[in-house]
Design an enzyme around this catalytic site. Sequence first.
Site, short mmCIF file in Angstrom:
data_model
loop_
_atom_site.label_atom_id
_atom_site.label_comp_id
_atom_site.label_asym_id
_atom_site.label_seq_id
_atom_site.Cartn_x
_atom_site.Cartn_y
_atom_site.Cartn_z
CG ASP A 51 12.11 21.99 -11.12
OD1 ASP A 51 12.15 20.87 -11.67
OD2 ASP A 51 11.22 22.29 -10.31
NE ARG A 57 12.05 24.59 -6.18
CZ ARG A 57 11.76 23.91 -7.29
NH1 ARG A 57 11.70 24.55 -8.46
NH2 ARG A 57 11.55 22.61 -7.24
CE LYS A 106 13.51 34.90 -12.18
NZ LYS A 106 13.90 33.49 -11.98
CG ASN A 124 -0.21 0.17 2.53
OD1 ASN A 124 1.01 0.01 2.58
ND2 ASN A 124 -0.93 0.49 3.59
N GLY A 125 2.17 1.12 -0.15
CA GLY A 125 3.04 2.28 -0.23
C GLY A 125 3.71 2.67 1.07
CD GLU A 126 1.28 1.50 6.12
OE1 GLU A 126 1.96 0.68 6.78
OE2 GLU A 126 0.09 1.76 6.37
CG HIS A 128 15.35 28.69 -3.21
ND1 HIS A 128 15.83 28.73 -4.50
CD2 HIS A 128 14.30 29.55 -3.16
CE1 HIS A 128 15.10 29.57 -5.21
NE2 HIS A 128 14.18 30.09 -4.44
CG ASP A 175 16.53 35.83 -9.70
OD1 ASP A 175 17.25 36.24 -8.76
OD2 ASP A 175 16.08 34.68 -9.74
#
Length: 327
Positions: free
Chosen positions: A235, A105, A203, A46-48, A139, A179
């Site tokens: 990214d 971020r 930007k 189940n992803g655990e 970041h 930036d």
Amino acid sequence: MSSTIAGTGDKSLVLASGRAHPELAKDVARELGIDLLPTTAYDFANGEIYVRFGESVRGADIFLLQSHTAPINQWIMEQLLMVDAAKRASAKTITVVQPFYGYGRQDKKHRGREPISARLMADLFRTAGADRLMSVDLHAAQTQGFFDGPVDHLWAMPILTDYVRTRVDTTNVTVVSPDAGRIRVAEQWAAKLGGGPLAFVHKTRDITRPNQSVANRVVGDVEGRDCVLVDDLIDTGGTIAEAVKVCLAAGAKSVIVAATHGVLSDPAAQRLSECGASEVVVTDTLPIAAEKRFPQLTVLSIAPLLARAIREVFDDGSVTSLFDGNS
């Protein structure tokens, strides 16, 4: 080799890793001259997630390394469970080593009714039992204040600048910030590369549309110069690719991109390979799969830096000393 480094008195250092970036963990262990702590980790149907350390960590200073790569939520959860396991196994101190700080971020509210997710990450690891955090090129540096305990903020700049210096004519370099907000970092880069001029890309960004921004023009002297475009992460590659094009359109002789974290979400590889950059340099804080690589990509090892920082913490030394007292 042993999975433990014995220190003065009854101190012992143990390094354990999650499953997100095993190659980096092995490299760090090799730099330290030890084996990784044997660890069992797997997913239930189940992803655990299940984790267990294969040897005793009672009384040890344990360093738990996990890169927060995709699927990011799974690997953050696995690292939290490793912290809890170490706490319940009576580790003396628990240091969470996250080369890339997940959700970093989201360090402030842009609009009402938003979370400050970077703060939540710090709270989760503190509640789980972490005594200390270690990360590379946050970041936003003020993220260190989110964690109620020591935070070692490591810089990849020495590794990146040492390499880039061999790839450019340092008498003809302009360091470009993508930036206005990262001008301070660009200034530090310029000092490392011989004190050349700075420029930045103006930007605009719509905060309601993630991973999208528009590069308008470059402000500064780039004509006929070798430009080094610096950022903390790449990214989807949209911002960096457009910044490269703007610099070349303004007459730059060449553009090298340098960033610490190669997130490289689709379609970053295509964008970066086609934008005109002569080289894109990143570190291996995150794993970069074969399908994300392209001819202009260079990946530098962050393992020596992590190993030195871990050893300084264990020996009660100075992590700041690794960065000429500036970290």
